[in-house]
Design a protein around this motif. Structure first.
Motif, PDB file in Angstrom:
ATOM      1  N   PRO A   4      -9.934   5.754  14.651  1.00 40.35           N
ATOM      2  CA  PRO A   4      -8.937   5.213  13.724  1.00 40.35           C
ATOM      3  C   PRO A   4      -7.865   6.254  13.397  1.00 40.35           C
ATOM      4  N   SER A   5      -6.639   5.787  13.317  1.00 38.09           N
ATOM      5  CA  SER A   5      -5.562   6.709  12.977  1.00 38.09           C
ATOM      6  C   SER A   5      -5.555   6.961  11.472  1.00 38.09           C
ATOM      7  N   SER A   6      -5.004   8.096  11.106  1.00 41.28           N
ATOM      8  CA  SER A   6      -4.930   8.480   9.696  1.00 41.28           C
ATOM      9  C   SER A   6      -4.063   7.506   8.918  1.00 41.28           C
ATOM     10  N   PRO A   7      -4.322   7.373   7.636  1.00 44.26           N
ATOM     11  CA  PRO A   7      -3.469   6.498   6.819  1.00 44.26           C
ATOM     12  C   PRO A   7      -2.064   7.072   6.688  1.00 44.26           C
ATOM     13  N   ARG A   8      -1.145   6.176   6.394  1.00 42.02           N
ATOM     14  CA  ARG A   8       0.250   6.563   6.209  1.00 42.02           C
ATOM     15  C   ARG A   8       0.590   6.429   4.736  1.00 42.02           C
ATOM     16  N   ILE A   9       1.237   7.429   4.201  1.00 39.07           N
ATOM     17  CA  ILE A   9       1.672   7.401   2.810  1.00 39.07           C
ATOM     18  C   ILE A   9       3.068   6.802   2.770  1.00 39.07           C
ATOM     19  N   ILE A  10       3.235   5.785   1.960  1.00 38.95           N
ATOM     20  CA  ILE A  10       4.536   5.138   1.802  1.00 38.95           C
ATOM     21  C   ILE A  10       5.077   5.560   0.441  1.00 38.95           C
ATOM     22  N   ILE A  33      -0.549   3.317   0.270  1.00 39.12           N
ATOM     23  CA  ILE A  33      -1.226   3.870   1.433  1.00 39.12           C
ATOM     24  C   ILE A  33      -1.400   2.729   2.417  1.00 39.12           C
ATOM     25  N   GLU A  34      -0.970   2.942   3.666  1.00 38.16           N
ATOM     26  CA  GLU A  34      -1.112   1.921   4.699  1.00 38.16           C
ATOM     27  C   GLU A  34      -2.137   2.398   5.721  1.00 38.16           C
ATOM     28  N   LEU A  35      -3.150   1.567   5.955  1.00 33.78           N
ATOM     29  CA  LEU A  35      -4.164   1.877   6.946  1.00 33.78           C
ATOM     30  C   LEU A  35      -3.781   1.273   8.283  1.00 33.78           C
ATOM     31  N   GLU A  36      -4.513   1.633   9.306  1.00 29.33           N
ATOM     32  CA  GLU A  36      -4.222   1.204  10.668  1.00 29.33           C
ATOM     33  C   GLU A  36      -4.165  -0.316  10.817  1.00 29.33           C
ATOM     34  N   ASP A  37      -4.930  -1.040  10.000  1.00 30.29           N
ATOM     35  CA  ASP A  37      -4.958  -2.503  10.083  1.00 30.29           C
ATOM     36  C   ASP A  37      -3.740  -3.163   9.435  1.00 30.29           C
ATOM     37  N   GLY A  38      -2.834  -2.352   8.866  1.00 30.22           N
ATOM     38  CA  GLY A  38      -1.625  -2.880   8.249  1.00 30.22           C
ATOM     39  C   GLY A  38      -1.755  -3.172   6.769  1.00 30.22           C
ATOM     40  N   TYR A  39      -2.954  -3.075   6.232  1.00 26.44           N
ATOM     41  CA  TYR A  39      -3.126  -3.319   4.806  1.00 26.44           C
ATOM     42  C   TYR A  39      -2.629  -2.125   4.006  1.00 26.44           C
ATOM     43  N   ARG A  40      -2.038  -2.439   2.869  1.00 26.16           N
ATOM     44  CA  ARG A  40      -1.488  -1.415   1.988  1.00 26.16           C
ATOM     45  C   ARG A  40      -2.212  -1.438   0.646  1.00 26.16           C
TER      46      ARG A  40
END
Length: 113
Positions: A4-10, A33-40
């Motif tokens: 799994p890729s790291s989460p992205r901070i928005i 925070i956005e996870l790889e599945d697109g959920y924030r």
């Protein structure tokens, strides 16, 4: 097996170098925070001093508590502290316990801004 890729901070829209510099001075930041599945996941970063100030203000206003969705306390609200906290919490499964939102947003930045 895919890792799994790291989460992205928005960060908030308009969050730039100046905002990154000023954020530790105010002691708090709302982000997603956005996870790889697109959920924030909505999160609220606070330092201990700001948290105490918020609790004191709640008491003065006769509110029974202070609460923010996804409250995360960091020693100082800096981009580095936020990145470290998000990585740690992601590995611990913290975001699985929050209510997720899905969709595209504005002001999307990588964790490195």
């Amino acid at each position: 097996m895919k890792t799994p890729s790291s989460p992205r901070i928005i960060f908030p829209e308009g969050f730039d170098e100046r905002a990154a510099f000023e954020t530790p001075l105010k002691g708090w930041l709302n982000a997603q925070i956005e996870l790889e599945d697109g959920y924030r996941y909505a999160v609220y970063f606070s330092d201990p001093i700001r948290l105490q100030h918020d609790v004191d203000e709640a008491v003065k206003s006769a509110r029974p508590c202070f609460a923010e969705p996804g409250l995360i306390i960091v020693p100082e609200v800096t981009v580095k502290a936020i990145q470290d906290a998000v990585q740690f919490l992601w590995k611990q499964g913290f975001f699985a316990y929050l209510k997720a939102e899905q969709g595209e947003g504005v002001g999307v930045n990588d964790a490195g801004t």
